[in-house]
Scaffold this active site. Sequence first.
Site, PDB file in Angstrom:
ATOM      1  N   GLU A  85      -4.906   4.097   0.717  1.00 36.46           N
ATOM      2  CA  GLU A  85      -6.002   3.444   0.001  1.00 36.46           C
ATOM      3  C   GLU A  85      -7.040   4.487  -0.424  1.00 36.46           C
ATOM      4  O   GLU A  85      -7.506   5.277   0.386  1.00 36.46           O
ATOM      5  CB  GLU A  85      -6.660   2.385   0.889  1.00 36.46           C
ATOM      6  N   CYS A 149      -9.479  -4.923   6.906  1.00 38.21           N
ATOM      7  CA  CYS A 149      -9.039  -3.569   6.557  1.00 38.21           C
ATOM      8  C   CYS A 149     -10.052  -2.910   5.627  1.00 38.21           C
ATOM      9  O   CYS A 149     -10.551  -1.813   5.888  1.00 38.21           O
ATOM     10  CB  CYS A 149      -7.660  -3.612   5.896  1.00 38.21           C
ATOM     11  N   HIS A 168      -2.178   1.513   4.785  1.00 37.23           N
ATOM     12  CA  HIS A 168      -1.567   0.201   5.016  1.00 37.23           C
ATOM     13  C   HIS A 168      -0.082   0.380   5.311  1.00 37.23           C
ATOM     14  O   HIS A 168       0.603   1.141   4.618  1.00 37.23           O
ATOM     15  CB  HIS A 168      -1.728  -0.690   3.780  1.00 37.23           C
TER      16      HIS A 168
END
EC number: 3.4.19.3
Length: 209
Positions: A85, A149, A168
């Site tokens: 991410e 998250c 992730h």
Amino acid sequence: MEQPRKAVVVTGFGPFGEHAVNASWIAVQELEKLGLGDSVDLHVYEIPVEYQTVQRLIPALWEKHSPQLVVHVGVSGMATTVTLEKCGHNKGYKGLDNCRFCPGSQCCVEDGPESIDSIIDMDAVCKRVTTLGLDVSVTISQDAGRYLCDFTYYTSLYRGRGRSAFVHVPPLGKPYNADQLGRALRAIIEEMLGVLEQAEGDISCCHQL
């Protein structure tokens, strides 16, 4: 002269919803078994899926360890790859946590920026890891999901001034097992540290010119 050991903090999440066993924490435990080499002090933590705990715990981890890098790992039921991410988002948190709570403001940090990018070049990390020929696919994302998250990532990026990362992972067996995820995490974090060191070396060179 011996180089000082670097502190690296890696977190996974506890159970929530359909994830009675959270693949992120299983992967982090596998990473702990493998380690990150003699030059790194690895500290791992399981984080409950609770907004208020995250708001208290993440700054405390930064304060306690003064880490070179903090990497948060979460599970995504939609993921089929290991996903890096790029950024965390401040607003849009409407989903209830394990305590049936969500922030009244629906944001991480009131008056904070809309999003914060990691200072780590995730594209470079993804390319480097892909060239290693692991049996795990690694991809990039700019949307960590507006749940715990994303909330954790933004909180950590804000506190650590961008020296944070989020990975992730898919649920166990869809398609990767715990060992594959642990080895992928180790490779990813080693490359992240390499990219960070290279970037800091470039900054140091510029300052000396």
